[in-house]
Design an enzyme around this catalytic site. Sequence first.
Site, PDB file in Angstrom:
ATOM      1  N   SER A 101      38.742  39.782  46.208  1.00 45.43           N
ATOM      2  CA  SER A 101      38.640  41.354  46.119  1.00 45.43           C
ATOM      3  C   SER A 101      37.658  41.855  45.858  1.00 45.43           C
ATOM      4  O   SER A 101      36.505  41.836  46.531  1.00 45.43           O
ATOM      5  CB  SER A 101      39.656  41.650  44.976  1.00 45.43           C
ATOM      6  OG  SER A 101      40.108  43.175  45.102  1.00 45.43           O
ATOM      7  N   ASP A 151      48.931  42.973  52.852  1.00 46.17           N
ATOM      8  CA  ASP A 151      47.971  43.336  51.673  1.00 46.17           C
ATOM      9  C   ASP A 151      47.767  44.880  51.773  1.00 46.17           C
ATOM     10  O   ASP A 151      47.194  45.378  52.846  1.00 46.17           O
ATOM     11  CB  ASP A 151      46.461  42.697  51.861  1.00 46.17           C
ATOM     12  CG  ASP A 151      45.562  42.953  50.649  1.00 46.17           C
ATOM     13  OD1 ASP A 151      45.860  43.917  50.006  1.00 46.17           O
ATOM     14  OD2 ASP A 151      44.582  41.814  50.587  1.00 46.17           O
ATOM     15  N   HIS A 182      48.103  40.923  48.488  1.00 48.41           N
ATOM     16  CA  HIS A 182      46.581  40.942  47.939  1.00 48.41           C
ATOM     17  C   HIS A 182      46.492  39.594  47.155  1.00 48.41           C
ATOM     18  O   HIS A 182      45.412  39.491  46.707  1.00 48.41           O
ATOM     19  CB  HIS A 182      46.302  42.188  47.107  1.00 48.41           C
ATOM     20  CG  HIS A 182      45.044  42.418  46.871  1.00 48.41           C
ATOM     21  ND1 HIS A 182      43.715  42.602  48.153  1.00 48.41           N
ATOM     22  CD2 HIS A 182      43.938  42.557  45.904  1.00 48.41           C
ATOM     23  CE1 HIS A 182      42.613  43.005  47.767  1.00 48.41           C
ATOM     24  NE2 HIS A 182      42.769  42.791  46.350  1.00 48.41           N
TER      25      HIS A 182
HETATM   26  C1  MLT Z   1      37.318  47.311  45.822  1.00 44.15           C
HETATM   27  O1  MLT Z   1      37.226  48.366  44.842  1.00 44.15           O
HETATM   28  O2  MLT Z   1      36.256  46.485  45.821  1.00 44.15           O
HETATM   29  C2  MLT Z   1      38.641  47.241  46.442  1.00 44.15           C
HETATM   30  O3  MLT Z   1      39.211  48.069  46.356  1.00 44.15           O
HETATM   31  C3  MLT Z   1      39.342  45.939  45.676  1.00 44.15           C
HETATM   32  C4  MLT Z   1      39.739  46.064  44.287  1.00 44.15           C
HETATM   33  O4  MLT Z   1      40.654  46.704  44.123  1.00 44.15           O
HETATM   34  O5  MLT Z   1      38.863  45.469  43.468  1.00 44.15           O
END
Ligand code: MLT
Length: 201
Positions: A101, A151, A182
Amino acid sequence: MKHIFRKGNPNKPTLLLLHGTGGSEEDLIPIAEMIDPDANILSLRGNIVENGMPRFFRRLAEGVFDEEDLIKQTEHLYDYLSEASETYKFDRDNVIAIGYSNGANIAGSLLFHYKHPLKAAILHHPMVPRRGITLPPQPQLPIFIGAGVNDPICPKQESTDLEQLLRSQEAEVTVHWEENGHQLTRTEVLAAKHWYEERFK
Ligand code: MLT
């Protein structure tokens, strides 16, 4: 950066672990152990804190990145890898990122901003870090993308766009789809392990 370094077999890669939002440097250790129990491990904690949750760069809203900070933190990470390789005496040219992520997004950003910053990358549920920029070539650089058909944070198109952008950099991209959202599932990690073993064992 707050981190864990664990020495493994000196001939093995160093697995650079980059957690998701709200995670820590402990999170991906079991995954690294599954993928290659003999590798060195460098696991980092993101320097940015959003409502108490560590991250690797700032965002303006869910899925909307603060590009200026993304560039700054990517440079910081790039420099940090050289520093850490001197401190811990690992081969800077044999670093394989495993990110989930937000951690996958900063690993993707390294690939979007620097030529051959990593030997390979395993990106679990990454997004396109930046759009509309010229990307450096990454010939034959192996990249595994794990994505979920449902996701909500990283829609299908986002993964497909990222795949195409990385291919345009001449990287060797493999995409593994899960019938999930996710979350990082065991089957996705096993697919990454299989991909890794075909290339690095
Ligand atoms: C981010 O902010 O890098 C993406 O939205 C994934 C997350 O939720 O961390």
